[in-house]
Design an enzyme around this catalytic site. Structure first.
Site, PDB file in Angstrom:
ATOM      1  N   TYR A  37      -9.902  -1.332   2.186  1.00 45.18           N
ATOM      2  CA  TYR A  37     -10.065   0.056   2.659  1.00 45.18           C
ATOM      3  C   TYR A  37     -11.376   0.213   3.427  1.00 45.18           C
ATOM      4  O   TYR A  37     -11.406   0.849   4.470  1.00 45.18           O
ATOM      5  CB  TYR A  37     -10.030   1.027   1.468  1.00 45.18           C
ATOM      6  CG  TYR A  37      -8.653   1.194   0.872  1.00 45.18           C
ATOM      7  CD1 TYR A  37      -8.106   0.221   0.051  1.00 45.18           C
ATOM      8  CD2 TYR A  37      -7.881   2.314   1.149  1.00 45.18           C
ATOM      9  CE1 TYR A  37      -6.826   0.362  -0.482  1.00 45.18           C
ATOM     10  CE2 TYR A  37      -6.610   2.465   0.621  1.00 45.18           C
ATOM     11  CZ  TYR A  37      -6.088   1.491  -0.192  1.00 45.18           C
ATOM     12  OH  TYR A  37      -4.832   1.635  -0.708  1.00 45.18           O
TER      13      TYR A  37
ATOM     14  N   ASP B  49       3.222  -0.561   2.872  1.00 45.66           N
ATOM     15  CA  ASP B  49       1.842  -0.099   2.696  1.00 45.66           C
ATOM     16  C   ASP B  49       0.926  -0.826   3.698  1.00 45.66           C
ATOM     17  O   ASP B  49       1.269  -0.931   4.885  1.00 45.66           O
ATOM     18  CB  ASP B  49       1.429  -0.317   1.228  1.00 45.66           C
ATOM     19  CG  ASP B  49       0.150   0.391   0.831  1.00 45.66           C
ATOM     20  OD1 ASP B  49       0.178   1.604   0.565  1.00 45.66           O
ATOM     21  OD2 ASP B  49      -0.899  -0.281   0.800  1.00 45.66           O
TER      22      ASP B  49
ATOM     23  N   HIS C 266       7.090   5.366  -2.540  1.00 51.21           N
ATOM     24  CA  HIS C 266       6.248   4.461  -1.753  1.00 51.21           C
ATOM     25  C   HIS C 266       6.423   2.994  -2.150  1.00 51.21           C
ATOM     26  O   HIS C 266       6.260   2.108  -1.316  1.00 51.21           O
ATOM     27  CB  HIS C 266       4.792   4.891  -1.945  1.00 51.21           C
ATOM     28  CG  HIS C 266       3.825   4.133  -1.102  1.00 51.21           C
ATOM     29  ND1 HIS C 266       3.791   4.255   0.268  1.00 51.21           N
ATOM     30  CD2 HIS C 266       2.861   3.233  -1.429  1.00 51.21           C
ATOM     31  CE1 HIS C 266       2.827   3.458   0.752  1.00 51.21           C
ATOM     32  NE2 HIS C 266       2.257   2.838  -0.260  1.00 51.21           N
TER      33      HIS C 266
END
Lengths: 461, 461
Positions: free
Chosen positions: B373, B226, B432
């Site tokens: 983010y 990730d 994931h």
């Protein structure tokens, strides 16, 4: 020359097909008829015909729970250095607003205030619908017009408290007043949420038409803001012969024609937008950046209402941050530059907490309210063509544009949807939540719109 | 003919300019040098040179507060009829997982388990950085390679607990083991969050290079998943002479070349994507729909981390719904069709709660983690050109692709960034969060990658 002919022929073909699709695309859609769907849980049941009085009743244990939660707060995370609210409704402001709620907000007094107007509940299509029903006390020579007032998100009927007194009491020289019906949208405040999928804008419009008929009003005015404006527009489109006039401070037109014009305007702004409003759409990159900065809440509610709903329905602080963030940006997008998010410049926190505490937290409606987005922002709603239906010319329409409203549609574009737009005013101040921020100005505009409709309206009453 | 000449000349001009821009666009950027920025609060201070032992210590009052909050729960909102988790992590599942946390999750036991590996903290560029540091206990004939293991969101060092034992203990016939350094990213777990803006991926890469040097490792392997994969790639790009090899289960290439190829592949899939992976991008409308259905959390964290952070840091339930929603979709996007969100098919809830409780809730890091983010998904990061820097050919790279990974980049596209891609494997299962879901498979792949690098690596040690 062969080459020249090929170029010419193919250009001509291209032109013909573009014209063909443009004509098809720009043409209005047919208005569909809606069924009286049952939205309650399980199998359809008959609606209770009664209309029952209702009062907000904040139970002692709920109030205790709120105070308990206020004291349960963990430390707040300070914003990044040299930022205000650019990254959202930060811990710094949360401390202030939580403190206000703890020490200054008077829950009992505010409940008393919110109960000043008569409220009722009644069943429509399987849903218990809550509404204010305020009748004027007037002499015979004053005309009384029923009006349906529809709120949006993250608002509630609280938005109309500042407007109601002026609307139900005859002013000097004014010979008409209103009988007000202001319902909580399904899934909001004290109205039930649909248990079934696909309760979209047109379906809510039908619910409110049915409510008005149940209350004895076949013909009525409609005022709407935010989603209430969208639903009110669907109502005017679907049942034009029952709407005496439609007024809104959030007029938008998503007819294909309008979308085409807006796209043209993004390349050639002066063709579509008046000089003083070009900054609302132009330069397009700024519009896009603003959209991407501020629309995440909308995308989240449109796709994962149940996920974010857990945060908002289970955490009072989460609800405050999420809603006050949007109220700040909706009131003025430049408020991100203020340490306190700018809200105190325009409101007292009491009015904001009335809305949040009594219509979202206490009835626990954040999840079901968020679902309005998931049910209405999808491919289906555009496919159904309702946004491409204009309001029948028999319905006079009025739009008021406040300066800081984040969306702006020029008068000429609005005419694609509101074909009988008899009233269009712009203001030098005010934002998306005009009913809360400057009720007097909004009432004045609404009254002035209604004045213009009177010659026609008087025929009904 | 004049007409023909105009057409030909302008076509030629167009072709030349497109080629010119294409060459400029497709060309790699220059690698920039980074400064040792101070990320702590206020004025720069000298870092404490010490490396101090650390143990997770769940204080009695925090545990009591958790249990208190579990019992404070309001009723959950049931999902819409005939839906599972299509509208998010609904109230129905929340009841189940909250019940598990109340009655089955053993906080004390899990803390003991998480403290089984040695942990430390030390200051780097003004930030206290937390890390697992697991040294093998081996005889002289076994080689020991240092490896930096970087997690992402909503994960933590917990992701690597299942992989560590196999990596530090020599297996039959294998003549190498690892000395593992697995840090909590800045703003995650027990690492400090940056107090200043613009701590982007490359800046975090520098922090971790500095950490490794402080621990005496000038050369080391890097594994990332990730965001950890993104940061590890930046590290390999910026400091190629210090990275012995880079391995990841989330290889992406955002080099201009790759973006161009992916766009071409969306129109002509067979040119770019192998048959069995075409469904990952094609039809493009499905990809876009999946993106819009699932990316709202990303847009929200990218624009309003402080707003959603209030919900997640102040509400345990909000945090669970938000993170489990993403873990469900990240593990398998078809899990929305399951009533329980599918997670129990792949995990026991204990492992998920270890991650959530001990690395997000207890250290209160949801807001600062969300800021990763906002700092990394903006115009600036693309403008800086780091994504358009390839990893130097001296760094061997290995990518493993799990079947349910939501992003897929073909081997040939990955070579735009990982120019020395010596290892590329695909699996028929896994999503994931492979480190949590199937640590054995991921370790095996990592070991097999390292085997391939050995001829070159042995020169260093």
């Amino acid at each position: 020359m062969a080459f020249k002919s090929i170029v010419l022929t193919s250009s001509l073909l291209l032109l013909v097909s573009i014209t063909f699709y443009a004509i098809k695309f720009l043409h209005y859609s047919e208005v569909q008829k809606l069924e009286n769907v049952y939205w309650g849980p399980g199998e359809p049941k008959q609606d209770d015909p009664e209309v029952r009085p209702f009062r907000i009743d904040l139970k002692e244990n709920v109030l205790k729970d709120i105070h308990h939660r206020l004291n349960l707060s963990r430390p707040q995370i300070p914003p990044l250095e040299d930022t205000e609210t650019q990254y959202g409704y930060s811990g710094k402001i949360m401390e202030e607003v939580m403190d206000f709620l703890k020490t200054e907000y008077n829950f009992k007094e505010q409940q008393k205030f919110l109960n000043t107007f008569p409220q009722f509940v009644t069943e429509v299509q399987g849903l218990k619908i809550h509404f204010l029903h305020v009748k004027p006390n007037v002499t015979d020579d004053v005309e009384v017009f029923p009006i349906l007032m529809l709120h949006g998100w993250p608002s509630s009927v609280r938005e109309y408290y500042g407007m109601i007194p002026e609307m139900v009491n005859p002013a000097d020289g004014r010979k008409f007043v209103f009988e007000i019906v202001a319902p909580s949208l399904p899934g909001f405040g004290y109205s039930d949420a649909p248990s079934k999928k696909d309760c979209q804008g047109p379906e809510m419009a039908l619910i409110f038409k049915n409510l008005m008929e149940k209350l004895g009003h076949r013909k009525f005015y409609v005022h709407g803001s935010d989603w209430g404006a969208v639903i009110g527009t669907h109502l005017s489109t679907l049942y034009p012969h029952q709407v005496i006039g439609f007024h809104s401070n959030f007029c938008i037109s998503l007819a294909n024609k309008s979308i085409f014009k807006i796209l043209v305007g993004m390349v050639f702004p002066s063709l579509i937008f008046p000089e003083e409003f070009q900054h609302k759409w132009y330069p397009p990159m700024d519009t896009l950046r603003f959209f991407f900065s501020e629309a995440a809440y909308l995308l989240l509610q449109a796709t994962k209402p149940d996920t974010i709903g857990v945060s908002l329905d289970q955490s009072l602080q989460g609800l405050i941050a999420f809603m006050f963030d949007k109220m700040s940006v909706g009131t003025d997008k430049d408020f991100v530059r203020f340490k306190d998010g700018g809200l105190p410049l325009k409101y007292n926190y009491t009015i904001l907490f009335d809305n949040l505490i009594f219509y979202y937290w206490v009835p626990q409606k954040a999840t079901t309210a968020a679902r309005l987005y998931s049910q209405n922002l999808n491919y289906k709603i555009f496919q159904r063509g309702f946004y491409n239906n204009p309001v029948d010319k028999s319905v006079p329409c009025g739009c008021t544009v406040f300066a800081k409203e984040f969306l702006y549609f020029p008068e000429e574009v609005l005419r694609d949807t509101y074909r009988n737009l008899i009233h269009f005013t712009t203001h030098k101040d005010g934002g998306h939540f005009a009913g809360l921020e400057m009720p007097d100005v909004l009432v004045k505009d609404l009254l002035s719109f209604v004045e213009k409709t009177l010659p026609k309206t008087r025929r009904y009453f």
